[in-house]
Design a protein around this motif. Sequence first.
Motif, PDB file in Angstrom:
ATOM      1  N   LEU A  70       0.635  -0.960   0.092  1.00 48.79           N
ATOM      2  CA  LEU A  70       0.118   0.053  -0.106  1.00 48.79           C
ATOM      3  C   LEU A  70       0.918   1.324  -0.144  1.00 48.79           C
ATOM      4  O   LEU A  70       1.633   1.347   0.863  1.00 48.79           O
ATOM      5  N   GLY A  71       0.867   2.052  -1.071  1.00 47.62           N
ATOM      6  CA  GLY A  71       1.731   3.186  -1.234  1.00 47.62           C
ATOM      7  C   GLY A  71       0.847   4.352  -1.139  1.00 47.62           C
ATOM      8  O   GLY A  71      -0.287   4.628  -1.309  1.00 47.62           O
ATOM      9  N   GLY A  72       1.564   5.451  -0.472  1.00 46.54           N
ATOM     10  CA  GLY A  72       0.844   6.824  -0.433  1.00 46.54           C
ATOM     11  C   GLY A  72       2.111   7.675   0.449  1.00 46.54           C
ATOM     12  O   GLY A  72       2.746   7.317   0.821  1.00 46.54           O
TER      13      GLY A  72
ATOM     14  N   GLY B  21      -7.937   5.363   8.773  1.00 52.60           N
ATOM     15  CA  GLY B  21      -8.475   4.977   7.399  1.00 52.60           C
ATOM     16  C   GLY B  21      -7.667   4.098   6.619  1.00 52.60           C
ATOM     17  O   GLY B  21      -7.932   3.224   6.012  1.00 52.60           O
ATOM     18  N   HIS B  22      -6.077   4.401   6.704  1.00 51.23           N
ATOM     19  CA  HIS B  22      -5.152   3.599   6.060  1.00 51.23           C
ATOM     20  C   HIS B  22      -5.157   2.495   6.628  1.00 51.23           C
ATOM     21  O   HIS B  22      -4.949   1.343   6.018  1.00 51.23           O
ATOM     22  N   LEU B  23      -5.306   2.096   7.824  1.00 53.61           N
ATOM     23  CA  LEU B  23      -5.279   0.936   8.506  1.00 53.61           C
ATOM     24  C   LEU B  23      -6.528   0.139   8.255  1.00 53.61           C
ATOM     25  O   LEU B  23      -5.999  -1.264   8.183  1.00 53.61           O
TER      26      LEU B  23
ATOM     27  N   VAL C 289      -8.250  -4.960   2.861  1.00 52.45           N
ATOM     28  CA  VAL C 289      -7.844  -5.686   1.505  1.00 52.45           C
ATOM     29  C   VAL C 289      -6.932  -7.089   2.060  1.00 52.45           C
ATOM     30  O   VAL C 289      -7.143  -8.138   1.284  1.00 52.45           O
ATOM     31  N   ARG C 290      -6.264  -7.015   3.167  1.00 51.38           N
ATOM     32  CA  ARG C 290      -5.723  -8.174   3.736  1.00 51.38           C
ATOM     33  C   ARG C 290      -6.587  -9.286   3.749  1.00 51.38           C
ATOM     34  O   ARG C 290      -6.495 -10.458   3.271  1.00 51.38           O
TER      35      ARG C 290
ATOM     36  N   PHE D 277       3.336  -0.982   4.268  1.00 48.93           N
ATOM     37  CA  PHE D 277       2.992   0.568   3.657  1.00 48.93           C
ATOM     38  C   PHE D 277       4.368   1.178   3.178  1.00 48.93           C
ATOM     39  O   PHE D 277       5.380   0.970   3.675  1.00 48.93           O
ATOM     40  N   VAL D 278       4.165   1.558   2.082  1.00 51.44           N
ATOM     41  CA  VAL D 278       5.544   2.276   1.403  1.00 51.44           C
ATOM     42  C   VAL D 278       5.035   3.759   1.032  1.00 51.44           C
ATOM     43  O   VAL D 278       4.284   4.253   0.273  1.00 51.44           O
ATOM     44  N   PRO D 279       5.793   4.617   1.858  1.00 44.58           N
ATOM     45  CA  PRO D 279       5.558   6.038   1.849  1.00 44.58           C
ATOM     46  C   PRO D 279       6.146   6.543   0.462  1.00 44.58           C
ATOM     47  O   PRO D 279       7.041   6.168   0.256  1.00 44.58           O
TER      48      PRO D 279
END
Length: 76
Positions: free
Chosen positions: A30-32, A40-42, A48-49, A59-61
């Motif tokens: 998950l990038g962003g 919300g990100h979690l 999705v998981r 998580f990939v910043p």
Amino acid sequence: MVGETLDAGRPIEGLAAAWIDPTDLRVGILGGTFDPVHYGHLVIAEQVRETLGLDRVLFVPAARPPHKLDEEIAPA
């Protein structure tokens, strides 16, 4: 660097990707900017998981996404 590889995708000797367990067969990414990170990100990552049966979501910043070029991004 963690996870760095040489030719043919062979890992560099002595380096291990500690954030990916060898038993993890299905990993989502998950990038962003996560600016700021929030529940919300979690929730998205967990849904999705579960839906895709993933073992882990990473998580990939993103440094500066193309849709936010005019916005100020928080420093790392």
